[in-house]
Design a protein around this motif. Structure first.
Motif, PDB file in Angstrom:
ATOM      1  N   ASN A  36       8.889 -34.505  81.064  1.00  0.00           N
ATOM      2  CA  ASN A  36       8.771 -35.143  79.752  1.00  0.00           C
ATOM      3  C   ASN A  36       8.858 -34.201  78.556  1.00  0.00           C
ATOM      4  N   LEU A  37       9.129 -32.918  78.786  1.00  0.00           N
ATOM      5  CA  LEU A  37       9.181 -31.973  77.665  1.00  0.00           C
ATOM      6  C   LEU A  37      10.237 -32.392  76.641  1.00  0.00           C
ATOM      7  N   CYS A  92       6.653 -23.515  83.410  1.00  0.00           N
ATOM      8  CA  CYS A  92       6.629 -24.964  83.183  1.00  0.00           C
ATOM      9  C   CYS A  92       6.393 -25.680  84.502  1.00  0.00           C
ATOM     10  N   SER A 104       5.164 -31.553  86.490  1.00  0.00           N
ATOM     11  CA  SER A 104       4.692 -32.756  85.787  1.00  0.00           C
ATOM     12  C   SER A 104       4.986 -32.671  84.295  1.00  0.00           C
ATOM     13  N   VAL A 105       5.016 -31.458  83.764  1.00  0.00           N
ATOM     14  CA  VAL A 105       5.316 -31.249  82.345  1.00  0.00           C
ATOM     15  C   VAL A 105       6.819 -31.333  82.096  1.00  0.00           C
ATOM     16  N   PHE A 144       4.256 -29.978  74.164  1.00  0.00           N
ATOM     17  CA  PHE A 144       4.730 -31.206  73.522  1.00  0.00           C
ATOM     18  C   PHE A 144       4.547 -31.167  72.006  1.00  0.00           C
ATOM     19  N   ASP A 184       0.211 -26.292  74.696  1.00  0.00           N
ATOM     20  CA  ASP A 184       0.778 -27.633  74.785  1.00  0.00           C
ATOM     21  C   ASP A 184       2.262 -27.573  74.416  1.00  0.00           C
ATOM     22  N   SER A 190       1.669 -26.577  79.165  1.00  0.00           N
ATOM     23  CA  SER A 190       0.892 -27.689  79.694  1.00  0.00           C
ATOM     24  C   SER A 190       1.147 -28.947  78.864  1.00  0.00           C
ATOM     25  N   ASP A 191       0.564 -30.068  79.312  1.00  0.00           N
ATOM     26  CA  ASP A 191       0.628 -31.294  78.520  1.00  0.00           C
ATOM     27  C   ASP A 191      -0.707 -31.549  77.827  1.00  0.00           C
TER      28      ASP A 191
END
Length: 265
Positions: A15-16, A8, A11-12, A239, A237, A178-179
């Protein structure tokens, strides 16, 4: 029981959703998978460096690291970020144990061949007994990518490189969170996801700058892992709810990176 190393990026991580951590715990509870999280922390490092007026530069996505930068890198990665991930797992109902690559000489490192990067290292050995000890106690290991040399020198290890090294040492699957849905390419003004990509295609995408910046060490670490017999590498992803579960169950999630000869089979 199979190991899966989950990388992880910083930057990810910021906000996960809670659902991601619940998926990690669900993987562990199946008894089929043993998840290990390796994390970064770039944005928070940048924020602290800026607030302290410490200049920092990058070469091909890798941070140039002197002793002053290294102190801040270790503080953020092994302190703030590592314990935040541990807390997130606990909050989601799991049990986790945070550890730095320095602890127990988990990530034994030497300087990279590029001397201009300063105290940036590459992993030469992973002390897997540290990981196995944490796992055997029922915890999910959370690893901060700071390495240690035989002389006690610390090294800033790129998180993707560290994750690949851990996966190689354990013969584990490797999954980059990733986002975005995976590796994206633009055709006729629209971006589309590559479901599967080979080593040679990745090299072409780096050459034509479709893959750039922080994605470069990610895909290079993926290919290095595959060459050293990591069973599978994917970028997904984090998210999207259940994306991690769907990925390990073989659904068409994210981008799978393979060696060229595997695609021919």
């Amino acid at each position: 029981m199979k190991y899966i190393v989950i990388k992880c990026g910083g930057s990810v991580l910021e906000n996960l959703p809670k659902s991601f951590y619940k998926d990690v715990i669900a993987l562990q509870q199946t008894g089929e998978w043993t998840p290990i999280i390796v994390h970064g922390g770039g944005p928070l490092i940048n924020k602290l460096l800026k607030s302290l007026n410490v200049e920092t530069t990058f070469v091909n996505g890798l941070r140039v690291t002197n002793n002053e930068v290294l102190d801040i890198v270790e503080m953020v990665l092994s302190g703030t970020v590592n314990k935040q991930v541990v807390r997130n797992i606990i909050e989601a109902g799991g049990s986790s144990f945070g550890v730095s690559g320095v602890d127990g000489s988990l990530l034994k490192a030497i300087p990279t061949s590029n001397e201009s990067l300063g105290f940036v290292g590459e992993v030469v050995e992973v002390n897997t007994s540290v990981i196995e000890s944490i796992v055997n106690q029922g915890h999910i290991p959370i690893i901060s990518p700071v390495g240690i040399g035989a002389d006690g020198q610390r090294y800033n290890i790129n998180g993707d490189v560290a994750a690949s090294a851990v996966a190689k040492a354990l013969g584990a699957n490797l999954c980059f969170i990733s986002d975005i849905p995976g590796i994206l390419v633009e055709k006729s003004g629209e971006k589309s996801k590559l479901d599967i990509v080979t080593k040679s295609t990745v090299e072409e995408l780096i050459e034509n700058k479709t893959i750039y910046g922080g994605m470069i060490p990610k895909v290079k670490a993926a290919i290095d892992g595959l060459v050293h017999k990591i069973p599978e590498v994917g970028i997904i992803d984090g998210f999207t709810k259940n994306s991690l579960i769907d990925y390990v169950n073989g659904k068409n999630i994210g981008t799978k990176i393979v060696l060229d000869e595997e695609l021919v089979k």
